[in-house]
Design a protein around this motif. Structure first.
Motif, PDB file in Angstrom:
ATOM      1  N   PRO A 110       0.829  -1.215   0.000  1.00 60.52           N
ATOM      2  CA  PRO A 110       0.000   0.000   0.000  1.00 60.52           C
ATOM      3  C   PRO A 110       0.859   1.260   0.000  1.00 60.52           C
ATOM      4  O   PRO A 110       1.904   1.312   0.647  1.00 60.52           O
TER       5      PRO A 110
ATOM      6  N   GLY B 169      -0.761   4.177   4.832  1.00 55.93           N
ATOM      7  CA  GLY B 169      -1.437   3.312   5.802  1.00 55.93           C
ATOM      8  C   GLY B 169      -2.956   3.488   5.787  1.00 55.93           C
ATOM      9  O   GLY B 169      -3.648   2.939   6.649  1.00 55.93           O
TER      10      GLY B 169
ATOM     11  N   ALA C  40      -7.001   3.247   5.031  1.00 60.67           N
ATOM     12  CA  ALA C  40      -7.907   2.124   4.766  1.00 60.67           C
ATOM     13  C   ALA C  40      -8.191   2.040   3.268  1.00 60.67           C
ATOM     14  O   ALA C  40      -8.302   0.951   2.703  1.00 60.67           O
TER      15      ALA C  40
ATOM     16  N   ASP D 277      -6.229   2.766   0.775  1.00 56.70           N
ATOM     17  CA  ASP D 277      -5.119   2.115   0.056  1.00 56.70           C
ATOM     18  C   ASP D 277      -5.087   0.612   0.351  1.00 56.70           C
ATOM     19  O   ASP D 277      -4.752  -0.188  -0.536  1.00 56.70           O
ATOM     20  N   ALA D 278      -5.445   0.255   1.582  1.00 56.70           N
ATOM     21  CA  ALA D 278      -5.481  -1.180   1.913  1.00 56.70           C
ATOM     22  C   ALA D 278      -6.529  -1.873   1.040  1.00 56.70           C
ATOM     23  O   ALA D 278      -6.307  -2.979   0.535  1.00 56.70           O
ATOM     24  N   GLU D 279      -7.659  -1.205   0.827  1.00 49.42           N
ATOM     25  CA  GLU D 279      -8.694  -1.804  -0.025  1.00 49.42           C
ATOM     26  C   GLU D 279      -8.237  -1.863  -1.489  1.00 49.42           C
ATOM     27  O   GLU D 279      -8.563  -2.801  -2.210  1.00 49.42           O
TER      28      GLU D 279
ATOM     29  N   VAL E  25      -5.203  -2.303  -2.427  1.00 49.60           N
ATOM     30  CA  VAL E  25      -4.297  -3.461  -2.511  1.00 49.60           C
ATOM     31  C   VAL E  25      -5.114  -4.740  -2.640  1.00 49.60           C
ATOM     32  O   VAL E  25      -4.787  -5.612  -3.457  1.00 49.60           O
TER      33      VAL E  25
END
Ligand code: FCB
Length: 464
Positions: A230, A233, A235, A237-239, A241
């Motif tokens: 990502p 950090g 959320a 960007d996590a999604e 990924v």
């Protein structure tokens, strides 16, 4: 007595080098070879750097003996090459071209005489143009034609060729070829790429059956799982990924090793509702047991959330994926591809893959290497220190993964020769051997000698 270093890899681990037909063979109009989608793509204005084509490439078709001698001097245990489908079945289906089969027959014998295991890949992107004209990988017939071709090749070579791969990097065929259009056939057709994904998987399964029927000893596929990190950090960007994982990794690994498409995949494709090209029984084909899983690894990718390019959900397509890929990591050195050099990512990727897919067969590193700005000396020699470092550090990372329990059986450097690097033409050099494209003269680089010594040291360490 001086104490020689301990081996880094298990006994029986094999070292080799890899190439692909269209990138090195040339002789595209000889001995009955049909036209491939790469011949056509290269003739599209603007498709490749300087309009380069594979017409001559490294002229390996005529110089394969010299190239096998280079492999022998290297001490390679194994050589990964690809077979040009249009040499074998020029029109994609129907008549088989004996001269095409004869070429690979000669190559295989030359390798065996040199004590090198032949490891053929059936599809490294050069689809017969005749099949593209009838729908290409968008249609199921191409998967069936692939199985027929696989059978013809295996019936001729399976008695001598050891390790077989069906497809090389189907991710690139599907998405780079049909969604972003940077590779042949060079289209941007959204949903079409999803049918391509599926028919590649079906073709892979049918080809596995054909290879087994012809007595192939070891059968696998060469995938290019990506290490996706990502950008921040957040959320979001996590999604992003997670979506990119489906696109890059899970829509290949889940069908092949788990027999299903990944959960949540349909959300990634936008609002596409017609999946009628997926038929009952297809996933059973896609997940035929394999003897090994090939992994091509070069660099990690950083992923950030991005807005849908298409605002209207009803019009979103597979080439409208909501992720933004960057090369990230500003501190890393970059190769001439612009790829960051992060060897630790290689180890992380392999450890992670084996955790995520506990039933994964042994791994084979089917490609790893770097394109560098090689500057030849007046005598043609090349002191490619950057490539030596790249290989040393990636072999270290691989040894670490092995020490942590990842079952890896072989490593192939990409590439034996400088060659036609697809859309980049001859501008990007990946070889451990330099090719002068005017004279076609081969000159081993420092990295070749480094790799030769590395292989010899491993062998000596095991012999003690
Ligand atoms: C891989 C391809 C291979 C070569 C390397 C640099 O994606 O499989 O043919 O072009 O990248």
């Amino acid at each position: 007595m001086t104490s020689a270093p301990a081996p880094r890899f298990p006994r029986g681990f094999r070292f080799g080098a890899a190439t692909a037909a269209y990138q090195i063979e040339g002789a595209t109009g000889e001995d009955g070879r049909g036209v491939s989608i790469w011949d056509t793509f290269c003739r599209t204005p603007g498709a490749t750097a300087e309009g380069s084509t594979g017409d001559t490439a490294c002229d390996h078709y005529h110089r394969y003996r010299e190239d096998v001698a280079l492999l022998r001097e290297l001490g390679a245990d194994t050589y990964r090459f690809s077979i040009a489908w249009p040499r074998i079945v020029p029109a994609g289906t129907g008549a088989v071209n004996p001269a095409g089969l004869d070429f690979y027959d000669r190559l295989v014998d030359e390798l065996l005489d040199a004590g090198i295991e032949p490891a053929p890949t059936l599809y490294h992107w050069d689809l017969p143009q005749a099949l593209e004209d009838r729908g290409g990988w968008r249609v199921r017939d191409t998967a069936e034609a692939f199985a027929e071709y696989a059978l013809v090749v295996a019936e001729r070579l399976a008695d001598r060729a050891g390790r077989w791969m069906t497809l090389n990097e189907p991710f690139c065929t599907a998405f780079v070829g049909h969604a972003v259009g940077r590779h042949a056939p060079g289209t941007r057709e959204g949903n079409g790429a999803l049918a391509v994904v599926h028919h590649l998987l079906v073709g892979h399964g049918l080809a596995v059956d054909a290879l087994r029927a012809a007595g192939a000893r070891e059968v696998g596929i060469a995938l290019n799982p990506d290490r996706l990190l990502p950008a921040t950090g957040s959320a979001a960007d996590a999604e992003a990924v997670a979506r990119a994982e489906i696109l890059h990794n899970r829509c290949w690994f889940d069908p092949v090793f788990l027999g299903r498409y990944p959960e949540g995949e349909k959300e990634v494709w936008g609002d596409i509702s017609d999946f009628s090209f997926r038929r009952d029984g297809d996933l059973a084909l896609a997940s035929r047991p394999l003897d090994f899983c090939g992994v091509n690894y070069y660099r990690p990718i950083t992923v950030a959330d991005a807005p849908w390019r298409e605002a209207d959900p009803a019009r979103r397509t597979a080439d409208d994926i909501r992720v933004q890929e960057t090369w990230g990591d500003d501190t890393a050195r970059r190769t001439t591809m612009g790829w960051p050099v992060v060897p630790a990512s290689f180890r992380d990727l392999l450890v992670d893959l084996t955790r995520r897919y506990p039933g994964l067969p042994p791994l084979v590193i089917t490609e790893n290497g770097s394109a560098e700005a090689d500057a030849p000396e007046a005598d043609g020699t090349v002191h490619d220190t950057d490539r030596v470092e790249y290989l040393r550090d990636h072999l270290d990372a691989l040894a670490q993964a092995v020490a942590e329990g990842v079952d890896v059986r072989a490593y192939y450097v990409w590439s034996l020769l400088d060659n036609f690097e697809w859309a980049f033409g001859y501008d990007r050099r990946f070889g451990i051997v330099r090719v002068d494209y005017d004279t076609l003269r081969r000159t081993p680089k420092d990295s070749y000698r480094w790799y030769r010594d590395f292989i010899a040291a491993e062998r000596a360490a095991h012999a003690r």
